[in-house]
Scaffold this motif. Structure first.
Motif, PDB file in Angstrom:
ATOM      1  N   THR A  62       0.865  -1.330   0.012  1.00  0.00           N
ATOM      2  CA  THR A  62       0.076   0.205  -0.162  1.00  0.00           C
ATOM      3  C   THR A  62       0.843   1.196   0.020  1.00  0.00           C
ATOM      4  N   SER A  63       1.916   1.432   0.791  1.00  0.00           N
ATOM      5  CA  SER A  63       2.626   2.396   0.800  1.00  0.00           C
ATOM      6  C   SER A  63       3.362   2.827  -0.407  1.00  0.00           C
ATOM      7  N   LEU A  64       3.799   1.817  -1.151  1.00  0.00           N
ATOM      8  CA  LEU A  64       4.409   1.830  -2.464  1.00  0.00           C
ATOM      9  C   LEU A  64       3.576   2.722  -3.237  1.00  0.00           C
ATOM     10  N   VAL A  65       2.430   2.254  -3.469  1.00  0.00           N
ATOM     11  CA  VAL A  65       1.422   3.080  -4.491  1.00  0.00           C
ATOM     12  C   VAL A  65       1.162   4.278  -3.797  1.00  0.00           C
ATOM     13  N   GLU A  66       0.884   4.537  -2.521  1.00  0.00           N
ATOM     14  CA  GLU A  66       0.631   5.774  -2.082  1.00  0.00           C
ATOM     15  C   GLU A  66       1.629   6.519  -2.058  1.00  0.00           C
ATOM     16  N   ALA A  67       2.677   6.348  -1.866  1.00  0.00           N
ATOM     17  CA  ALA A  67       3.873   7.338  -2.048  1.00  0.00           C
ATOM     18  C   ALA A  67       4.061   7.746  -3.549  1.00  0.00           C
ATOM     19  N   LYS A  68       3.771   6.868  -4.385  1.00  0.00           N
ATOM     20  CA  LYS A  68       3.914   7.301  -5.854  1.00  0.00           C
ATOM     21  C   LYS A  68       2.833   8.302  -6.027  1.00  0.00           C
TER      22      LYS A  68
ATOM     23  N   LYS B 204       5.498   9.656   3.761  1.00  0.00           N
ATOM     24  CA  LYS B 204       5.038   8.365   2.823  1.00  0.00           C
ATOM     25  C   LYS B 204       6.581   7.694   2.377  1.00  0.00           C
TER      26      LYS B 204
ATOM     27  N   GLU C  18       8.093   6.027   5.087  1.00  0.00           N
ATOM     28  CA  GLU C  18       7.539   4.754   5.229  1.00  0.00           C
ATOM     29  C   GLU C  18       8.166   3.634   4.448  1.00  0.00           C
ATOM     30  N   ILE C  19       8.272   4.049   3.070  1.00  0.00           N
ATOM     31  CA  ILE C  19       8.792   2.954   2.186  1.00  0.00           C
ATOM     32  C   ILE C  19      10.346   2.772   2.443  1.00  0.00           C
TER      33      ILE C  19
ATOM     34  N   THR D 245      12.251   4.257  -6.511  1.00  0.00           N
ATOM     35  CA  THR D 245      10.887   3.755  -6.641  1.00  0.00           C
ATOM     36  C   THR D 245      10.090   4.861  -7.180  1.00  0.00           C
ATOM     37  N   LEU D 246      10.304   6.025  -6.650  1.00  0.00           N
ATOM     38  CA  LEU D 246       9.659   7.282  -6.908  1.00  0.00           C
ATOM     39  C   LEU D 246       9.723   7.427  -8.344  1.00  0.00           C
TER      40      LEU D 246
ATOM     41  N   VAL E  18       5.191   0.717 -10.372  1.00  0.00           N
ATOM     42  CA  VAL E  18       5.162   0.548  -8.930  1.00  0.00           C
ATOM     43  C   VAL E  18       3.813  -0.124  -8.546  1.00  0.00           C
ATOM     44  N   GLU E  19       2.744   0.285  -9.139  1.00  0.00           N
ATOM     45  CA  GLU E  19       1.407  -0.602  -8.894  1.00  0.00           C
ATOM     46  C   GLU E  19       1.459  -2.060  -9.129  1.00  0.00           C
TER      47      GLU E  19
ATOM     48  N   SER F 224       3.368  -3.414  -6.436  1.00  0.00           N
ATOM     49  CA  SER F 224       2.623  -3.239  -4.997  1.00  0.00           C
ATOM     50  C   SER F 224       1.859  -4.714  -5.216  1.00  0.00           C
TER      51      SER F 224
END
Lengths: 200, 200
Positions: A45-51, B6, B9-10, B32-33, B40-41, B44
């Protein structure tokens, strides 16, 4: 194929990360399977949210989860001193030194005639807008010491000629050709202190 | 805090992976960003799917996305020769040598009197069930050469005494105390070839 398909998939993703080879990616993927389900779900979840949540600051272009980043909205920082950087990663590197009390401007690229990257393909117009509104602006150019970095530095110097802007660039404490993000904080502090004015 | 929440977090999640320190985790998070959103999706999604889809093989306990793993359902493999391993990671290590044509049994642990791990806390009962159904069973014990590994090896040897089972363990090609997962394939091949029968 030795690994089940889904495992192979996450190995491939880990391999896309910087500095991660086959063996490390395998270990990371297997270790992911050993994590509690909740932890993997939160990671996912964090990966997608961060993005999705992180985006450029409206003022300086640094990455942030707000409209204006914490640095630009910090009352304690000197808005007249703008450190110009190629990308937001360098902002984090600078912030780690803890000594710079001005603000930043992230160009998100460098001028490159050979690759067709011009003045308005990077965040230069918005930098000029910012400068117009300041009383005693000072620019610190902290760009790579390669052709693109030098071109961009010279361009900025030229376009601001005659305007009342003090321009400096980081001193040559930084080794030629090295990436700013890999610099140790002592060298970076030194380069910041010894910055050299290049406007007349 | 230098990083947006965020991003922090990652970074923390990447740091939980084996061999990943602060600096690597930061680089991985920033990279990742920079990846395309779709990538990324998918990353995830794969993480959660891998965690949900992969489960132990009903027969041998190896990790699989089916009810029975590819190795157990492979007609070309000798079901009478069972290589007994502590965990499924070692299966992948063995499969990389490409020379073993038997099947596996994953104990998912080792007997440890000091930690209160007994015979039926690990996949030993199911191993005995498997052996009962075979005509000429041969066990190759490939367990760590530490106290728990030796205890488990001795226990298996003792419990099968008098039954018609050939039991061997890997030869001492493997350095004492080393982890099987870090073994090079040549050493592992040698240890497999030189396996030493321990039943009378």
């Amino acid at each position: 194929m030795i690994y089940p398909k889904k495992l192979e998939e996450i190995i491939e993703y880990y391999k896309k990360l910087p500095g991660i080879g086959e063996k490390s990616a395998e270990r990371m993927a297997l270790s992911t399977l050993d994590m509690p389900t909740e932890q993997v779900e939160n990671f996912s979840t964090s990966l997608v949210e961060a993005k999705n949540i992180l985006r450029p600051c409206r003022i300086c272009g640094h990455i942030t989860d707000k409209e204006v980043c914490d640095i630009c909205s910090d009352e304690g920082r000197d808005k007249n001193i703008i450190c110009v950087l190629e990308d937001y990663k360098s902002v984090f590197t600078f912030e780690k030194t803890g000594n710079f009390k001005g603000v930043y401007h992230v160009l998100n690229g460098l001028i490159s005639p050979t690759e067709g990257v011009g003045y308005d393909d990077i965040n230069l117009p918005s930098l000029l807008d910012r400068i117009e509104k300041l009383e005693n602006p000072e620019l610190i150019l902290a760009l790579k010491s390669n052709i693109e970095g030098e071109t961009t530095t010279l361009f900025i110097k030229k376009i601001l000629e005659g305007k009342n802007v003090v321009i400096s660039r980081l001193s040559y404490g930084i080794p030629i050709g090295a990436d700013i993000d890999y610099m140790d904080t002592v060298t970076l502090d030194k380069a910041l202190d010894d910055r050299k004015q290049i406007s007349e």
